[in-house]
Design a protein around this motif. Structure first.
Motif, PDB file in Angstrom:
ATOM      1  N   VAL A 130       0.864  -1.186   0.000  1.00  0.00           N
ATOM      2  CA  VAL A 130       0.000   0.000   0.000  1.00  0.00           C
ATOM      3  C   VAL A 130       0.895   1.229   0.000  1.00  0.00           C
ATOM      4  O   VAL A 130       1.702   1.426   0.915  1.00  0.00           O
ATOM      5  N   GLU A 131       0.766   2.055  -1.034  1.00  0.00           N
ATOM      6  CA  GLU A 131       1.624   3.236  -1.160  1.00  0.00           C
ATOM      7  C   GLU A 131       0.894   4.497  -0.700  1.00  0.00           C
ATOM      8  O   GLU A 131      -0.263   4.721  -1.071  1.00  0.00           O
ATOM      9  N   VAL A 132       1.579   5.306   0.102  1.00  0.00           N
ATOM     10  CA  VAL A 132       1.079   6.630   0.473  1.00  0.00           C
ATOM     11  C   VAL A 132       2.208   7.621   0.288  1.00  0.00           C
ATOM     12  O   VAL A 132       3.386   7.261   0.233  1.00  0.00           O
ATOM     13  N   LEU A 133       1.861   8.898   0.209  1.00  0.00           N
ATOM     14  CA  LEU A 133       2.848   9.958  -0.028  1.00  0.00           C
ATOM     15  C   LEU A 133       3.161  10.666   1.284  1.00  0.00           C
ATOM     16  O   LEU A 133       2.283  11.261   1.898  1.00  0.00           O
ATOM     17  N   GLY A 134       4.416  10.578   1.718  1.00  0.00           N
ATOM     18  CA  GLY A 134       4.819  11.201   2.978  1.00  0.00           C
ATOM     19  C   GLY A 134       5.694  12.426   2.822  1.00  0.00           C
ATOM     20  O   GLY A 134       5.925  13.158   3.790  1.00  0.00           O
ATOM     21  N   LYS A 135       6.224  12.658   1.602  1.00  0.00           N
ATOM     22  CA  LYS A 135       7.050  13.823   1.279  1.00  0.00           C
ATOM     23  C   LYS A 135       8.276  13.975   2.177  1.00  0.00           C
ATOM     24  O   LYS A 135       8.773  15.081   2.385  1.00  0.00           O
ATOM     25  N   TRP A 136       8.751  12.870   2.757  1.00  0.00           N
ATOM     26  CA  TRP A 136       9.941  12.898   3.617  1.00  0.00           C
ATOM     27  C   TRP A 136       9.747  13.848   4.804  1.00  0.00           C
ATOM     28  O   TRP A 136      10.696  14.446   5.319  1.00  0.00           O
ATOM     29  N   ASP A 137       8.528  13.975   5.247  1.00  0.00           N
ATOM     30  CA  ASP A 137       8.169  14.984   6.246  1.00  0.00           C
ATOM     31  C   ASP A 137       7.353  14.331   7.360  1.00  0.00           C
ATOM     32  O   ASP A 137       6.378  13.625   7.089  1.00  0.00           O
ATOM     33  N   ASP A 138       7.741  14.559   8.622  1.00  0.00           N
ATOM     34  CA  ASP A 138       7.076  13.884   9.744  1.00  0.00           C
ATOM     35  C   ASP A 138       5.564  14.120   9.805  1.00  0.00           C
ATOM     36  O   ASP A 138       4.802  13.159   9.858  1.00  0.00           O
ATOM     37  N   PRO A 139       5.082  15.366   9.829  1.00  0.00           N
ATOM     38  CA  PRO A 139       3.629  15.560   9.924  1.00  0.00           C
ATOM     39  C   PRO A 139       2.867  14.958   8.741  1.00  0.00           C
ATOM     40  O   PRO A 139       1.811  14.336   8.929  1.00  0.00           O
ATOM     41  N   THR A 140       3.408  15.135   7.531  1.00  0.00           N
ATOM     42  CA  THR A 140       2.742  14.582   6.345  1.00  0.00           C
ATOM     43  C   THR A 140       2.730  13.055   6.390  1.00  0.00           C
ATOM     44  O   THR A 140       1.707  12.411   6.132  1.00  0.00           O
ATOM     45  N   ALA A 141       3.870  12.464   6.737  1.00  0.00           N
ATOM     46  CA  ALA A 141       3.958  11.003   6.809  1.00  0.00           C
ATOM     47  C   ALA A 141       3.103  10.447   7.939  1.00  0.00           C
ATOM     48  O   ALA A 141       2.504   9.369   7.801  1.00  0.00           O
TER      49      ALA A 141
END
Length: 374
Positions: free
Chosen positions: A219-230
């Motif tokens: 399952v792929e999600v986009l985290g943008k290498w960023d703690d809050p986003t991930a």
């Protein structure tokens, strides 16, 4: 007389253009590099460049794209800390930093502005590896040395500095395969879409899973290498899918683990990056099932890129493509004060050193710098 004057102007212009083009063309030479332990060629067939020596001090610019995560912020801070070191500062007339966000044309425009302003070298973390053709050509014609790092450029007309990003994805997938010998359902938290780093790591993960012959549900999600986003992306994925057997994340890993804790999700094997907070979690919760492989390259690779640009301007031999080592620690070998630092920020990336290049930074040196453009 008019024709003579015009002809003279055109001839001068042609000479200037040809002269600047010659300046941009490195001589292809045999290795090794000037600092062989630092400037390691990517492969046996990697070319070695020797640019014409240029007198310093130099004007060097850093053209960054995305800025809204801790790795990029620390990278900007590390670049400024490196440029401020006395032996480096003595070689710099000016060091300029610009971050343009995820807008690829804006980053290209910034590079064009640096070229027009007469900078000697431009260091770039590219938003897209294939969109820079015209600006690469302009830099070459203007005699400006272009050094790409992390998210590199798809060209041999620039110097690339990077780790084996695809190999990093392979490492994480192998870690999960080792702990999930029958396959399973894996959450993949990706980085910034369209970048070479995200693509290479993703490909490494999936090719490795496919080679095991086991059944994997990713399952792929986009985290943008960023703690809050991930963290939010992970929380949403857990809410929908309920349970994962393993996790791999390219960054924002501290946020990913926090989302697991908040949701009451059991700890599972995790292949992730080198954030201090992530490694704190890995050490603390190992006995509860959070078996981690933490690997990556610290933001100090920007310092290697700047060092490379200066060496090239000084006429030293450098590889066209430079391979940097990974910083790796895996369960059960997380050591306090060496692999993670309880008293330091969760957002600090550990392993931010390249001893073979004489590059090492304390957290205090880095955190004392700002992330702002200069």
């Amino acid at each position: 007389m008019y024709k003579t004057l015009v002809g003279g102007i055109l001839a001068a212009a042609a000479f200037t253009l040809s002269h600047s083009t010659a300046l941009a063309e490195p001589e292809i030479v045999s290795g090794p590099a000037a600092e062989a332990d630092c400037f390691v060629p990517w492969a046996a067939e990697t070319k070695f460049f020797k640019f014409p020596k240029k007198d310093g001090p130099y004007r060097i610019a850093l053209a960054n794209g995305y800025i809204a995560n801790t790795w990029r912020i620390q990278m900007i801070q590390t670049a400024k800390a490196y440029a401020a070191q006395p032996d480096v500062a003595s070689k710099l007339k000016e060091f300029k930093v610009v971050s343009t966000g995820e807008d690829v044309p804006a980053q290209i425009s910034a590079i064009n502005n640096f070229i027009d302003s007469g900078y000697d070298a431009i260091v770039v973390n590219a938003q897209n590896p294939t969109a820079f053709g015209p600006v690469i050509k302009r830099a070459k014609e203007a005699g400006v040395i272009l050094v790409a790092f992390d998210n590199i450029l798809d060209t041999e007309d620039a110097i690339n500095v990077n780790v084996d990003q695809k190999g990093l994805g392979v490492l994480w997938a192998n870690w999960l395969a080792k702990h999930l010998p029958d396959g399973g359902k894996v959450l993949e938290v990706r980085g910034v879409a369209g970048t070479s780093v995200d693509t290479d790591r993703h490909n490494g993960i999936h090719e490795t899973f496919a080679a095991t012959g086991k059944k994997w549900d990713v399952v792929e999600v986009l985290g943008k290498w960023d703690d809050p986003t991930a963290q939010k992306a992970t929380a949403d994925a857990i809410a929908v899918h309920k349970k994962f057997d393993g996790i791999t994340a390219q960054g924002g890993d501290t946020g990913v683990v926090q989302a697991m804790i908040d949701a009451g999700h059991p700890f599972v094997p995790f292949g992730g990056e080198t954030e201090n907070g992530f490694r704190k979690f890995c050490a603390k919760h190992a006995a509860e099932g959070l078996k981690c492989s933490s690997a990556g390259t610290g933001p100090a690779q920007v310092a290697v890129a700047i060092k490379t640009a200066i060496a090239a301007l000084e006429g030293k031999v450098v590889p066209q493509s430079i391979k940097l080592p990974l910083a790796i620690v895996e369960d059960p070998n997380f050591k306090e004060g060496q692999d993670f630092y309880p008293d330091q920020s969760d957002n600090f990336f550990v392993g931010n050193a390249f001893p073979t290049c004489g590059i090492n930074f304390t957290a205090q040196e880095i955190m004392g710098q700002s992330k702002e453009n200069q």
